[in-house]
Design an enzyme around this catalytic site. Structure first.
Site, PDB file in Angstrom:
ATOM      1  N   ARG A  61      -1.459  -2.172  -6.372  1.00  0.00           N
ATOM      2  CA  ARG A  61      -1.560  -3.231  -5.348  1.00  0.00           C
ATOM      3  C   ARG A  61      -2.446  -4.349  -5.882  1.00  0.00           C
ATOM      4  NH1 ARG A  61      -1.528  -5.068  -0.113  1.00  0.00           N
ATOM      5  NH2 ARG A  61      -3.511  -5.657   0.822  1.00  0.00           N
ATOM      6  N   TYR A  70      -8.926 -12.759  -5.356  1.00  0.00           N
ATOM      7  CA  TYR A  70      -7.843 -12.805  -6.333  1.00  0.00           C
ATOM      8  C   TYR A  70      -7.703 -14.199  -6.928  1.00  0.00           C
ATOM      9  CZ  TYR A  70      -6.474  -8.131  -4.985  1.00  0.00           C
ATOM     10  OH  TYR A  70      -6.476  -6.775  -4.770  1.00  0.00           O
ATOM     11  N   HIS A  92      -3.389   2.987  -6.396  1.00  0.00           N
ATOM     12  CA  HIS A  92      -3.758   1.835  -5.566  1.00  0.00           C
ATOM     13  C   HIS A  92      -4.046   0.596  -6.419  1.00  0.00           C
ATOM     14  CE1 HIS A  92      -4.977  -0.044  -1.804  1.00  0.00           C
ATOM     15  NE2 HIS A  92      -6.043  -0.526  -2.422  1.00  0.00           N
ATOM     16  N   ARG A 127       0.834  -1.192   0.000  1.00  0.00           N
ATOM     17  CA  ARG A 127       0.000   0.000   0.000  1.00  0.00           C
ATOM     18  C   ARG A 127       0.878   1.256   0.000  1.00  0.00           C
ATOM     19  NH1 ARG A 127      -1.959  -3.607   3.873  1.00  0.00           N
ATOM     20  NH2 ARG A 127      -4.093  -4.358   3.549  1.00  0.00           N
ATOM     21  N   HIS A 143      -3.469  -9.724   4.966  1.00  0.00           N
ATOM     22  CA  HIS A 143      -4.870  -9.833   5.376  1.00  0.00           C
ATOM     23  C   HIS A 143      -5.015 -10.930   6.436  1.00  0.00           C
ATOM     24  CE1 HIS A 143      -6.971  -7.092   2.665  1.00  0.00           C
ATOM     25  NE2 HIS A 143      -6.091  -7.417   1.750  1.00  0.00           N
TER      26      HIS A 143
END
Length: 385
Positions: A311, A343, A308, A202, A334
């Site tokens: 990412r 994903y 962003h 990030r 996460h």
């Protein structure tokens, strides 16, 4: 016949002809029903229900919820352990979206119809769906605590999916586009673009890196902090959002030379030196960087890609390698599998497209073969017979 004696509560007939029911609560207070009744039987039934609540231990003080929502919500935010950015966000949502509608309403008087009407009005008068979803989520959380505090019996926020933020699918850049953007950027931000695109870090995590966090001998970056920009323009150095956010991310060998070159040319000296600084030695600000990003995107001929999204690109590339859910969670920082599964799903869809394309090639090849050998099918039938 003698009248049956009442053992719980009292019923009396009012001058109006209606009936009032009262009972002695566990707190020793005489509690009247919130309304009067047309018949004595209706009053008796209400008392019977109230007695059942007491026996089940499900009794709530009817006066407990007589607290203005605005007062209760402000205390709710104050009592929570929140990051500064989250506290500011909740305060803004409360001031601009919840207090105008509910501020002076007692907590116990906030009903599902009132909540539904508030949400519908917000959307109808142009408040963005994302903002409405966040405000609704905050309202639901506050009212959930009111249930736990035994101020109300049930949470009035009952709209299914209303707190879900529906964001459009973000685009991903190709590997070549990441390099094109890095080339179009100011040289001091080239490595930042590459690390965002291929490590999936990030903005705040990248800006928070110090030299000691980068181990090129072992090809890894240690994420230990992030820089957050507050609503008032101040910046705060904080720990990642969750324990999983503190992680070590392996660096693709292909970009190690770029990172080494950056450390030699642009990073501050010393183990505690900041990795990314502006031309005047300050920590980069997002709004200034966004101007550079838009110019670089235009120069590279790439549209509708936010920083962003790099990412998103890095995580999608990682998923396409066949990484497991646990491995993706670790790399992305996460604590739940939800994002990793998204994903993986995207990677599976891409693999399905590849399989479909291969199937078309197979079908085309078989048809060509059949045209070249028309007697094969008949020969096979003769043999079988």
């Amino acid at each position: 016949m003698a009248q049956k004696r009442r053992h719980f509560g009292r019923v009396r007939k009012l001058p109006s002809g209606r009936y009032q029911a009262r009972y002695l609560g566990p707190d020793g207070q005489l509690r009247p029903a919130p309304e009067t009744f047309r018949t004595k039987r209706d009053a008796d039934d209400w008392l019977a229900d109230k007695q059942t609540e007491l026996r089940r231990g499900d009794w709530h003080d009817p006066d407990a919820g007589k607290v203005p929502f605005g007062e209760y919500a402000a205390a709710w935010i104050k009592e929570r352990e929140l990051t500064t950015t989250t506290r500011q966000l909740y305060g803004s949502l409360l001031r601009h979206h919840l207090e105008p509608a509910f501020g002076g309403v007692n907590v116990a008087e906030i009903s599902p119809p009132l909540v539904r009407r508030w949400r519908a009005d917000k959307l109808a008068f142009g408040t963005g769906p994302t903002t409405v979803a966040k405000a609704y989520a905050l309202l639901r959380a506050i009212m959930g605590t009111a249930v736990a505090d035994q101020m109300i019996r049930r949470n009035p926020c009952t709209i299914k999916g209303a707190s879900t933020v529906h964001t459009p699918e973000r685009p991903t850049a190709t590997v070549q586009e990441v390099y094109d953007l890095a080339e179009a950027m100011q040289p001091r931000y080239r490595a930042l673009v590459l690390m965002a695109g291929f490590l999936g870090l990030r903005w705040g995590e990248l800006i928070g890196l110090h030299r000691r966090d980068i181990d090129l001998d072992h090809g890894a970056v240690r994420v230990r902090r992030a820089v957050a920009e507050l609503f008032n323009g101040q910046r705060e150095i904080k720990a990642p959002k969750s324990a999983a956010g503190k992680r070590t991310v392996a660096i693709p060998a292909a970009i190690i030379p770029d990172i080494l070159d950056h450390l030699e040319r642009y990073a501050e000296p010393g183990a505690d030196g900041r990795v990314f600084i502006g031309a005047k030695g300050a920590t980069p600000r997002r709004n200034h960087f966004n101007r550079l990003w838009r110019k670089a995107s235009a120069d590279a001929g790439i549209k509708n890609l936010h920083f962003h999204d790099l990412r998103h690109t890095g995580n999608t590339l990682a998923a396409s390698t066949g990484a497991s859910t646990r491995e993706l969670m670790s790399r992305m920082g996460h604590s739940t599998a939800r994002a990793a599964l998204i994903y993986q799903h995207a990677s599976a869809e891409r693999d399905r497209l590849i399989a479909d394309a291969l199937s078309a090639l197979v079908d085309k090849g078989r048809k060509t073969k059949r045209k070249q050998d028309p007697e094969r099918k008949g020969h096979a039938r003769d043999t079988a017979d």
